[in-house]
Design a protein around this motif. Structure first.
Motif, PDB file in Angstrom:
ATOM      1  N   ILE A 142       0.840  -1.204   0.000  1.00  0.00           N
ATOM      2  CA  ILE A 142       0.000   0.000   0.000  1.00  0.00           C
ATOM      3  C   ILE A 142       0.869   1.247   0.000  1.00  0.00           C
ATOM      4  CG2 ILE A 142      -1.627   1.326   1.407  1.00  0.00           C
ATOM      5  CD1 ILE A 142      -2.872  -1.358   2.244  1.00  0.00           C
ATOM      6  N   VAL A 143       1.951   1.241   0.791  1.00  0.00           N
ATOM      7  CA  VAL A 143       2.873   2.376   0.813  1.00  0.00           C
ATOM      8  C   VAL A 143       3.510   2.559  -0.563  1.00  0.00           C
ATOM      9  CG1 VAL A 143       5.105   3.147   1.719  1.00  0.00           C
ATOM     10  CG2 VAL A 143       3.342   2.352   3.275  1.00  0.00           C
ATOM     11  N   ALA A 144       3.961   1.472  -1.173  1.00  0.00           N
ATOM     12  CA  ALA A 144       4.598   1.565  -2.488  1.00  0.00           C
ATOM     13  C   ALA A 144       3.619   2.104  -3.535  1.00  0.00           C
ATOM     14  CB  ALA A 144       5.118   0.190  -2.912  1.00  0.00           C
ATOM     15  N   PHE A 145       2.363   1.646  -3.490  1.00  0.00           N
ATOM     16  CA  PHE A 145       1.362   2.117  -4.448  1.00  0.00           C
ATOM     17  C   PHE A 145       1.081   3.610  -4.264  1.00  0.00           C
ATOM     18  CE2 PHE A 145      -3.132   2.661  -5.712  1.00  0.00           C
ATOM     19  CZ  PHE A 145      -2.982   2.381  -7.062  1.00  0.00           C
ATOM     20  N   ASN A 146       0.951   4.049  -3.022  1.00  0.00           N
ATOM     21  CA  ASN A 146       0.682   5.467  -2.769  1.00  0.00           C
ATOM     22  C   ASN A 146       1.870   6.348  -3.127  1.00  0.00           C
ATOM     23  OD1 ASN A 146      -2.029   6.137  -1.575  1.00  0.00           O
ATOM     24  ND2 ASN A 146      -1.481   4.300  -0.428  1.00  0.00           N
ATOM     25  N   LEU A 147       3.083   5.876  -2.875  1.00  0.00           N
ATOM     26  CA  LEU A 147       4.256   6.638  -3.288  1.00  0.00           C
ATOM     27  C   LEU A 147       4.379   6.689  -4.807  1.00  0.00           C
ATOM     28  CD1 LEU A 147       6.939   5.601  -0.655  1.00  0.00           C
ATOM     29  CD2 LEU A 147       5.734   7.784  -0.871  1.00  0.00           C
ATOM     30  N   LEU A 148       3.976   5.609  -5.477  1.00  0.00           N
ATOM     31  CA  LEU A 148       3.968   5.605  -6.944  1.00  0.00           C
ATOM     32  C   LEU A 148       3.014   6.669  -7.476  1.00  0.00           C
ATOM     33  CD1 LEU A 148       4.871   4.090  -9.581  1.00  0.00           C
ATOM     34  CD2 LEU A 148       2.754   2.806  -9.326  1.00  0.00           C
ATOM     35  N   ILE A 149       1.830   6.775  -6.888  1.00  0.00           N
ATOM     36  CA  ILE A 149       0.869   7.803  -7.291  1.00  0.00           C
ATOM     37  C   ILE A 149       1.448   9.196  -7.037  1.00  0.00           C
ATOM     38  CG2 ILE A 149      -1.356   8.850  -6.721  1.00  0.00           C
ATOM     39  CD1 ILE A 149      -2.404   6.029  -6.183  1.00  0.00           C
ATOM     40  N   CYS A 150       2.014   9.390  -5.861  1.00  0.00           N
ATOM     41  CA  CYS A 150       2.566  10.693  -5.502  1.00  0.00           C
ATOM     42  C   CYS A 150       3.699  11.093  -6.451  1.00  0.00           C
ATOM     43  CB  CYS A 150       3.061  10.663  -4.065  1.00  0.00           C
ATOM     44  SG  CYS A 150       3.687  12.230  -3.477  1.00  0.00           S
ATOM     45  N   PHE A 151       4.637  10.186  -6.701  1.00  0.00           N
ATOM     46  CA  PHE A 151       5.765  10.505  -7.571  1.00  0.00           C
ATOM     47  C   PHE A 151       5.346  10.637  -9.029  1.00  0.00           C
ATOM     48  CE2 PHE A 151       8.695   8.432  -4.274  1.00  0.00           C
ATOM     49  CZ  PHE A 151       8.821   9.630  -3.612  1.00  0.00           C
ATOM     50  N   TYR A 152       4.332   9.877  -9.450  1.00  0.00           N
ATOM     51  CA  TYR A 152       3.816  10.013 -10.816  1.00  0.00           C
ATOM     52  C   TYR A 152       3.254  11.409 -11.028  1.00  0.00           C
ATOM     53  CZ  TYR A 152       0.755   9.319 -14.844  1.00  0.00           C
ATOM     54  OH  TYR A 152       0.115   9.445 -16.047  1.00  0.00           O
ATOM     55  N   LEU A 153       2.455  11.869 -10.083  1.00  0.00           N
ATOM     56  CA  LEU A 153       1.859  13.203 -10.207  1.00  0.00           C
ATOM     57  C   LEU A 153       2.883  14.311 -10.031  1.00  0.00           C
ATOM     58  CD1 LEU A 153      -1.492  12.663  -8.330  1.00  0.00           C
ATOM     59  CD2 LEU A 153      -1.150  12.933 -10.774  1.00  0.00           C
ATOM     60  N   ALA A 154       3.954  14.051  -9.317  1.00  0.00           N
ATOM     61  CA  ALA A 154       4.955  15.083  -9.070  1.00  0.00           C
ATOM     62  C   ALA A 154       5.996  15.168 -10.185  1.00  0.00           C
ATOM     63  CB  ALA A 154       5.652  14.820  -7.740  1.00  0.00           C
ATOM     64  N   PHE A 155       6.443  14.023 -10.712  1.00  0.00           N
ATOM     65  CA  PHE A 155       7.623  14.035 -11.564  1.00  0.00           C
ATOM     66  C   PHE A 155       7.430  13.488 -12.974  1.00  0.00           C
ATOM     67  CE2 PHE A 155       9.291  13.484  -7.162  1.00  0.00           C
ATOM     68  CZ  PHE A 155       9.799  14.767  -7.048  1.00  0.00           C
ATOM     69  N   TYR A 156       6.263  12.970 -13.322  1.00  0.00           N
ATOM     70  CA  TYR A 156       6.086  12.410 -14.665  1.00  0.00           C
ATOM     71  C   TYR A 156       6.214  13.534 -15.693  1.00  0.00           C
ATOM     72  CZ  TYR A 156       4.235   9.472 -18.375  1.00  0.00           C
ATOM     73  OH  TYR A 156       4.079   8.749 -19.525  1.00  0.00           O
ATOM     74  N   PRO A 157       6.975  13.303 -16.775  1.00  0.00           N
ATOM     75  CA  PRO A 157       7.164  14.380 -17.759  1.00  0.00           C
ATOM     76  C   PRO A 157       5.851  14.809 -18.405  1.00  0.00           C
ATOM     77  CG  PRO A 157       8.661  12.539 -18.185  1.00  0.00           C
ATOM     78  CD  PRO A 157       7.719  12.105 -17.116  1.00  0.00           C
ATOM     79  N   GLY A 158       5.595  16.097 -18.398  1.00  0.00           N
ATOM     80  CA  GLY A 158       4.427  16.664 -19.039  1.00  0.00           C
ATOM     81  C   GLY A 158       3.163  16.645 -18.200  1.00  0.00           C
TER      82      GLY A 158
END
Length: 168
Positions: free
Chosen positions: A143-159
């Protein structure tokens, strides 16, 4: 020779059209919005089920299993609250408002941090392993890994910042 009106396109309109073509919404953004709408619909159906037939076996099961997220609030009201909340988030997500991006980023990061702190407290305590078993730790880690994936996707995904437009 006079220019035919059908052939004339203003340069400003042409730039707007080209900008729309270049801006592609990532599939994860669209999928999350539809997930929010589906979750809203399920919560609304649960609220109707618990409200219209509170003594049925299915309503009792739904209320006991999914209806204890907010203490001291009846399950029907809780389902209506979450139905409205998920519909609102899905609507804002579909309109790509920049504030909802930051809200979801914060919530997923804060949720992951909260679970990590609780897991650390369990590890540091004298009762390590008695409160959280290995299966629970694995589940919480996922659950922690999934939530961090969402957070980092929204923060750092190009564009991704270009997808969410700033509103006044």
């Amino acid at each position: 020779m006079a220019q035919d009106i059908r052939d004339y396109v203003s340069p400003e309109y042409d730039r707007q059209i080209s900008n729309r073509r270049e801006l592609r919404i990532p599939p994860a953004i669209r999928a999350f919005a539809w997930f929010c709408f589906a979750r809203s619909g399920v919560d609304f159906l649960f609220a109707l089920l618990v409200g219209l037939a509170p003594q049925s076996g299915l309503a009792i099961f739904v209320a006991a299993t999914f209806g204890d997220r907010i203490p001291y609030v009846p399950a029907e009201a809780e389902f209506f609250i979450f139905s409205f909340l998920f519909a609102f988030v899905g609507w804002k997500w579909m309109t790509r408002d920049w504030r909802i991006r930051w809200f979801v980023m914060f919530m997923s990061g804060a949720f992951a941090a909260r679970i990590l702190v609780l897991m650390l407290a369990d590890t540091a305590s004298a009762a390590h392993g008695k409160i959280l078993g290995p299966r629970a730790e694995l589940e919480l880690s996922l659950i922690v890994a999934f939530n961090l994936l969402i957070c980092f996707y929204l923060a750092f995904y190009p564009g991704i910042a270009d997808v969410f437009k700033e509103t006044p």
